[in-house]
Design a protein around this motif. Structure first.
Motif, PDB file in Angstrom:
ATOM      1  N   VAL A   1      39.401   3.467   6.124  1.00 51.92           N
ATOM      2  CA  VAL A   1      41.136   3.323   6.099  1.00 51.92           C
ATOM      3  C   VAL A   1      41.307   3.934   7.889  1.00 51.92           C
ATOM      4  O   VAL A   1      42.148   3.449   8.881  1.00 51.92           O
TER       5      VAL A   1
ATOM      6  N   ILE B   1      38.976  -2.147   8.033  1.00 51.10           N
ATOM      7  CA  ILE B   1      40.814  -1.289   7.509  1.00 51.10           C
ATOM      8  C   ILE B   1      40.778  -2.003   5.553  1.00 51.10           C
ATOM      9  O   ILE B   1      40.943  -1.186   5.193  1.00 51.10           O
ATOM     10  N   PHE B   2      41.285  -3.534   5.855  1.00 54.48           N
ATOM     11  CA  PHE B   2      41.815  -4.266   4.987  1.00 54.48           C
ATOM     12  C   PHE B   2      40.490  -3.665   3.366  1.00 54.48           C
ATOM     13  O   PHE B   2      39.816  -3.992   2.512  1.00 54.48           O
TER      14      PHE B   2
ATOM     15  N   VAL C   1      40.841  -0.511   1.945  1.00 56.82           N
ATOM     16  CA  VAL C   1      41.859  -0.261   1.021  1.00 56.82           C
ATOM     17  C   VAL C   1      41.065  -0.976  -0.565  1.00 56.82           C
ATOM     18  O   VAL C   1      41.753  -0.692  -1.771  1.00 56.82           O
TER      19      VAL C   1
ATOM     20  N   MET D   1      38.994   1.432  -2.098  1.00 59.26           N
ATOM     21  CA  MET D   1      40.310   2.207  -2.639  1.00 59.26           C
ATOM     22  C   MET D   1      40.706   2.075  -4.351  1.00 59.26           C
ATOM     23  O   MET D   1      40.583   2.315  -5.338  1.00 59.26           O
ATOM     24  N   LEU D   2      40.532   0.511  -4.060  1.00 56.05           N
ATOM     25  CA  LEU D   2      41.624   0.066  -4.916  1.00 56.05           C
ATOM     26  C   LEU D   2      40.449   0.086  -6.360  1.00 56.05           C
ATOM     27  O   LEU D   2      40.690  -0.080  -7.311  1.00 56.05           O
TER      28      LEU D   2
END
Lengths: 507, 98
Positions: B20, B29-30, B33, B36-37
């Motif tokens: 990110v 970037i999405f 994310v 990460m989740l």
């Protein structure tokens, strides 16, 4: 009235206001896609959404007055929740009113924006009620996802789209931190229930690296959502790019709800680990107060200036989280009422004065406003002085700051340094709040300035009612103080209370 | 076994964060994310096994549902950005600046 939260029907009873709001929002969504899109139909949905908020508000007040209580469970049934719900619903009503006028002027046909406002509000009410980290997460996401869309609701505006993208990427990024924090706290304590975590977090588990890392990540996640300083980068861009009523909604309601959850988690789950988080939070509060105010001094655009001012106010509210006791919670609620009214009012004045396409929003454009529309200039002056915390003319703003300072000084670990820095930061903020007043009252009107259009009805009501309430309860704050003092989270009621709020100031 | 899973999840999370912070394409970037989740999901599963409670697994279901909703909204926002700027590179998107 007593709810046993382990019985589904009684759980539904305890969630009555939330259910009314969510079901009503779904029906309005159906209505908004049922017929051909038009300004008139969007207006109808907007008016109905205000009615729905009023009904929800009534049910909240009914439960509040019935002294509802409940067994321990995933949601809280206490006065803190009802008080936060009322603030959130009031902010939603104001935002919907402003949105109706704004879409009429900008010729923006979007009935769904009202539904999104309602869904975001239901997320906020869930946050206010959460006593389980799963509910905290659900509430934050319900609120945030609706807000991402709301930023970009004007599809013709490339600035709106950019604001939505920035908000979305940074919001989702911060959700990752929040979630990882929740996972680690769950790992350290074996529960997602806030009360159970509170009993598990004691001196012995205190050195557990999982718990420390979890608390740290939770601080990062929450500070992103409330826009505290090292995590505030998105705020000015998003607030400037989004439609003004949506900006007002985010500055007041989103911040209030995120703070309510922050405060509840901190008060109920982590009092056992105070020495771990108190220093980082103190530093965050200090740099947020100073940083937000210093950068706000340099702003030329009204919306950006208000964005930095809302960052600075996040710093003042962080002081109440650092205090984390019943005094802090009641100071927090009183502050939120004053802050919500003043912020909403200020943004309503911005809406009243700007031109289609969101032009005319530089602070210089406000020069000489007093000479052309004295009432509008006076109302704006009240909002600025309330945000500054000026006595009498600033109304409730003064008492709001007073109670935060009072809570800081009477905390179990007195936060004298924070109180002093809060005062210094307020003095810095006088630079730009009084700057606006100065520009409006002392400067001559520019010769090429556009004429002020007549203020639309809804905006008119929002501006003058907010100013009136701020001034009225600035003279007689006792009613709100008593309400706020009785509205602390359940776990505080039995806790040893600090010394009572000094009564001398309020009389 | 559990500590390996936690370590792996921390590594995945870090890769996501670094992604990110360094990449400039909105879609990448999405994706970071989402990484990460999902790293967090792995942690939840491992910790749920450690505690022998189902809370962590229930949490994962919630996270997956919400990540799907977030993906829908996020891609819609990225499409609307593409219509305005003909690009999803954050370096080209800078109308708003202090």
């Amino acid at each position: 009235m007593y709810f046993d939260l382990s019985i589904p029907s009684q759980l539904a009873g305890a969630l009555l206001p939330d259910l009314i709001l969510v079901i009503g929002a779904m029906l309005l969504l159906l209505l908004s896609v049922w017929r051909k899109e038009s300004l008139g139909q969007a207006r109808l949905v907007g008016l109905l959404s205000i009615v729905l908020c009023l009904i929800t508000f009534a049910s909240v007040v009914w439960l509040w007055r019935a002294h509802a209580s409940a067994s321990a469970g995933i949601i809280a049934v206490d006065n803190f929740r009802w008080a936060t719900d009322c603030i959130v619903l009031a902010a939603t009503i104001i935002a919907a009113t402003l949105m109706i006028d704004y879409s009429e002027r900008e010729q923006l046909v979007s009935a769904e924006s009202y539904v999104l406002l309602l869904l975001a509000a239901s997320g906020m009410m869930l946050l206010a009620a959460s006593r389980d980290l799963i509910v905290v997460f659900l509430g934050i996401e319900l609120m945030s996802i609706a807000s991402y869309v709301l930023c970009g609701v004007d599809r013709r505006s490339s600035r709106g789209a950019e604001a939505a993208l920035k908000y979305f990427l940074l919001g989702a990024f911060s959700t990752g931190f929040l979630l990882y924090g929740i996972a680690l706290v769950y790992g350290a304590t074996g529960s997602t229930d806030i009360a159970t975590i509170g009993t598990a977090v004691t001196g012995e588990t205190f050195n557990n690296p999982l718990l420390l890392a979890g608390i740290g990540l939770l601080i990062v996640g929450f500070c992103f959502k409330v826009a505290a300083v090292p995590f505030h980068m998105w705020t000015p861009d998003v607030y400037e790019g989004a439609a003004t009523p949506i900006t007002a909604f985010m500055a007041a309601a989103v911040k209030a709800a995120a703070f309510a959850a922050f405060l509840r988690v901190w008060i109920e789950a982590f009092p056992g680990a105070t020495s771990a988080w108190i220093h980082p939070l103190q530093w965050l509060a200090v740099i947020t107060m100073i940083g937000g105010n210093v950068v706000a001094l340099q702003q030329k655009n009204m919306k950006r200036m208000l964005a930095y001012s809302s960052i600075a106010h996040a710093g003042y509210l962080l002081v109440t989280v650092v205090v984390a006791n019943s005094l802090g919670a009641s100071a927090f609620l009183f502050y939120l009422v004053a802050y919500t009214l003043a912020t909403m009012g200020a943004f309503a004045v911005v809406i009243a004065l700007d031109e289609p396409g969101e032009r005319n929003q530089e602070i210089a454009d406000y020069a000489g406003l007093w000479h052309v529309s004295p009432w509008l200039a006076s109302a704006m002056a009240v909002f600025m002085l309330a945000l500054l915390g000026f006595p009498i003319a600033g109304g409730m703003g003064f008492f709001a700051k007073w109670y935060v300072i009072d809570a800081a000084l009477h905390a179990p670990h007195p936060q004298t340094v924070l109180a002093v820095i809060l005062v210094i930061a307020s003095v810095i903020s006088a630079g730009y709040y009084l700057g606006v007043v100065l520009v409006m009252f002392m400067k001559p009107r520019a010769s090429d300035a556009v004429a002020v259009r007549p203020v639309q009805t809804g905006t008119f009501l929002v501006i003058y009612l907010s100013a009136f309430i701020l001034l009225l309860f600035g003279v007689l704050p006792n009613g709100f103080v008593t309400l706020a003092r009785d509205s602390v989270p359940i776990s505080m009621v039995n806790a040893p209370a600090g010394p009572p709020v000094t009564a001398a100031a309020s009389q | 076994m559990i500590s390996e899973a936690l370590f792996f999840s921390a590594v995945l999370f870090t890769i996501g964060v670094v992604g990110v912070l360094t990449r400039r394409n909105a879609i990448i970037i999405f994706m970071c994310v989402e990484l990460m989740l999902n790293a967090v999901n792995l942690s939840f599963i491992a910790l749920s096994r450690l505690h022998g409670s189902a809370n962590g697994q229930v949490f994962v279901l919630f996270v997956m549902t919400i990540a799907a909703a977030e993906a829908a909204v996020g891609l819609a926002i990225i499409i609307s950005i593409f219509r305005h700027h003909k690009s999803v590179d954050l370096r080209n998107i800078n109308l708003l600046k202090g």
